[in-house]
Enzyme design. Structure first.
Site, PDB file in Angstrom:
ATOM      1  N   ARG A  74      36.432  42.760  42.661  1.00 13.82           N
ATOM      2  CA  ARG A  74      36.247  42.849  41.196  1.00 13.82           C
ATOM      3  C   ARG A  74      34.912  42.198  40.801  1.00 13.82           C
ATOM      4  O   ARG A  74      34.163  42.743  40.001  1.00 13.82           O
ATOM      5  CB  ARG A  74      37.390  42.156  40.464  1.00 13.82           C
ATOM      6  N   GLU A 127      58.577  43.520  42.799  1.00 14.60           N
ATOM      7  CA  GLU A 127      57.557  44.549  42.554  1.00 14.60           C
ATOM      8  C   GLU A 127      57.506  45.590  43.672  1.00 14.60           C
ATOM      9  O   GLU A 127      56.831  45.395  44.680  1.00 14.60           O
ATOM     10  CB  GLU A 127      56.172  43.899  42.393  1.00 14.60           C
ATOM     11  N   LYS A 169      59.210  44.816  38.345  1.00 17.45           N
ATOM     12  CA  LYS A 169      57.834  45.259  38.073  1.00 17.45           C
ATOM     13  C   LYS A 169      57.563  46.535  38.874  1.00 17.45           C
ATOM     14  O   LYS A 169      57.049  46.491  39.994  1.00 17.45           O
ATOM     15  CB  LYS A 169      56.851  44.145  38.460  1.00 17.45           C
ATOM     16  N   SER A 200      49.949  48.463  36.316  1.00 14.25           N
ATOM     17  CA  SER A 200      49.134  49.589  35.822  1.00 14.25           C
ATOM     18  C   SER A 200      48.628  50.466  36.962  1.00 14.25           C
ATOM     19  O   SER A 200      48.362  51.662  36.735  1.00 14.25           O
ATOM     20  CB  SER A 200      47.985  49.101  34.944  1.00 14.25           C
ATOM     21  N   GLY A 201      48.446  49.927  38.158  1.00 10.05           N
ATOM     22  CA  GLY A 201      48.260  50.754  39.352  1.00 10.05           C
ATOM     23  C   GLY A 201      47.014  51.618  39.431  1.00 10.05           C
ATOM     24  O   GLY A 201      47.002  52.576  40.192  1.00 10.05           O
ATOM     25  N   GLY A 202      46.015  51.334  38.618  1.00 11.41           N
ATOM     26  CA  GLY A 202      44.794  52.149  38.665  1.00 11.41           C
ATOM     27  C   GLY A 202      44.684  53.135  37.510  1.00 11.41           C
ATOM     28  O   GLY A 202      43.716  53.883  37.418  1.00 11.41           O
ATOM     29  N   ARG A 217      44.575  45.230  36.207  1.00  9.65           N
ATOM     30  CA  ARG A 217      43.351  45.936  35.823  1.00  9.65           C
ATOM     31  C   ARG A 217      43.380  46.461  34.392  1.00  9.65           C
ATOM     32  O   ARG A 217      42.370  46.397  33.688  1.00  9.65           O
ATOM     33  CB  ARG A 217      43.109  47.094  36.816  1.00  9.65           C
TER      34      ARG A 217
HETATM   35  P1  13P Z   1      47.530  46.388  38.333  1.00  8.63           P
HETATM   36  O1  13P Z   1      48.098  46.407  36.929  1.00  8.63           O
HETATM   37  O2  13P Z   1      46.046  46.320  38.357  1.00  8.63           O
HETATM   38  O3  13P Z   1      48.139  47.459  39.186  1.00  8.63           O
HETATM   39  O4  13P Z   1      47.965  45.011  38.984  1.00  8.63           O
HETATM   40  C1  13P Z   1      49.233  44.531  38.777  1.00  8.63           C
HETATM   41  C2  13P Z   1      49.662  43.766  39.950  1.00  8.63           C
HETATM   42  O5  13P Z   1      50.065  42.640  39.834  1.00  8.63           O
HETATM   43  C3  13P Z   1      49.631  44.426  41.267  1.00  8.63           C
HETATM   44  O6  13P Z   1      50.313  43.658  42.188  1.00  8.63           O
END
Ligand code: 13P
Length: 336
Positions: free
Chosen positions: A32, A176, A218, A260-262, A292
């Site tokens: 990042r 998650e 999550k 959010s995953g990208g 992100r």
């Molecule tokens: P993102 O929302 O960027 O996917 O990250 C969340 C997260 O904690 C991934 O493990």
């Protein structure tokens, strides 16, 4: 339920609020920072995260922040730890406790998450430093042959063992399971794979005696792959995600906070809002735990330059506020 777990859930699962994921590993935060030509030093990581955590009135929309181990005890510029900086605003600090991914044997490069050995002792140390909840991420990729039953079972079992150790020491586990967006798969394929994964996750959580009222789920959203030719609409993603969750997640789970995953920041907000707008009477709260999608605009504005700090803080405030609205189904693209 232990009063500790109950109090933590009550403080996190607040209507209109969600979680900020700021727990990038050293390697990921390095990527990042490299994207804005900032060196990956302890000081720069501290400055960046302190900037995020002191965004004005962020506590109105953020009830918890997931931290990386280094950040939990890192001193802020004021001398307090960054965990204390959050606590002073009524925001709960949490901690990523998994130790990342390795290949899962006897699969075609599917992954398993490491970190169970010594976890109880680490959790007790993190708790002394102020952590009230934890996070463990399991990852699945979608292809014609994956996720395999073997990868689903192994990762679900590991997530459940992690959750049991957390609850044993009075720490709320964020569970998650992430199905990656990489690939050409369509919405339907993602829906089937997500259903299979979540079914097994809750089966294993039951086997390990997890108190469902004391976890945060999550998940990833049900969404087409990033290389898929057909783009699903916002409502299609929202409705497929909710029907998948209704089929697999028991009503006892208090809150579901998506990653959010990208997805772009705007789409992640729009999807969450559509779920809450289209489905007002769900058994669980639907909120966010974005990395992100909350941080990206701030990171881009900051550029490691002190003159950009105020604008970068405002950018996080804006995304947090819009996602707060999305938890109530009240976000509109015109609010951007
Ligand atoms: P993102 O929302 O960027 O996917 O990250 C969340 C997260 O904690 C991934 O493990």
């Amino acid at each position: 339920m232990s009063s500790e777990l109950r109090d933590t859930i009550a403080a996190i699962a607040v209507p209109g609020k969600g979680i900020l994921a700021a727990d990038e590993s050293l390697n990921t935060i390095g990527k990042r920072l490299a994207s804005i030509n900032v060196e990956n030093t302890e000081q720069n990581r501290r400055d960046y995260r302190e900037m995020l955590f002191t965004s004005p009135d962020i506590h109105q929309y953020i009830s918890g922040v997931i931290l990386f181990e280094e950040t939990l005890s890192q001193a802020s510029s004021s001398g307090n730890t960054l965990a204390e900086v959050l606590n002073q605003q009524g925001i709960l600090p949490g901690i990523k406790v998994d130790k990342g991914l390795v290949d899962l044997a006897n699969t075609s490069a599917e992954k398993i998450t490491q970190g169970l050995d010594g976890l109880k002792d680490r959790l007790l140390d993190y708790k002394k430093l102020g952590a009230r909840f934890a996070k463990w991420r399991a990852v699945f990729n979608i292809s014609a042959t994956t996720p395999s039953l073997r990868a689903i079972e192994a990762n679900a079992h590991t997530l459940a063992r992690y959750a049991a150790i957390c609850q044993d020491v009075g720490i709320v586990p964020i569970v998650e399971p992430e199905l990656l967006m990489d690939g050409k798969h369509d919405l339907k394929r993602c829906q089937i794979a997500t259903e299979n994964v979540l079914q097994e996750v809750f089966h294993q959580l039951n086997l390990q005696g997890i108190l469902l009222e004391g976890i945060i789920l999550k998940p990833s959203m049900v969404i087409q792959g990033s290389e898929c030719q057909t783009q699903a609409s916002v409502d299609e993603v929202a409705n497929a995600t909710v029907s998948t969750l209704l089929r697999t997640v028991p009503a006892a789970v208090p809150t579901i906070n998506f990653l959010s995953g990208g997805q772009s920041a705007e789409l992640a907000t729009a999807h969450l809002s559509a779920m809450n707008r289209n489905h007002p009477n769900l058994p669980w709260q639907l909120s966010f735990s974005y990395g992100r999608a909350l941080q990206a605009p701030s990171l881009t504005i900051w550029q490691g330059d002190i003159r950009n700090v105020e604008a970068a803080k405002q950018a996080l405030h804006k995304r947090a506020k819009l996602n707060g609205a999305a938890t109530q189904g009240q976000y509109e693209a015109s609010m951007e």
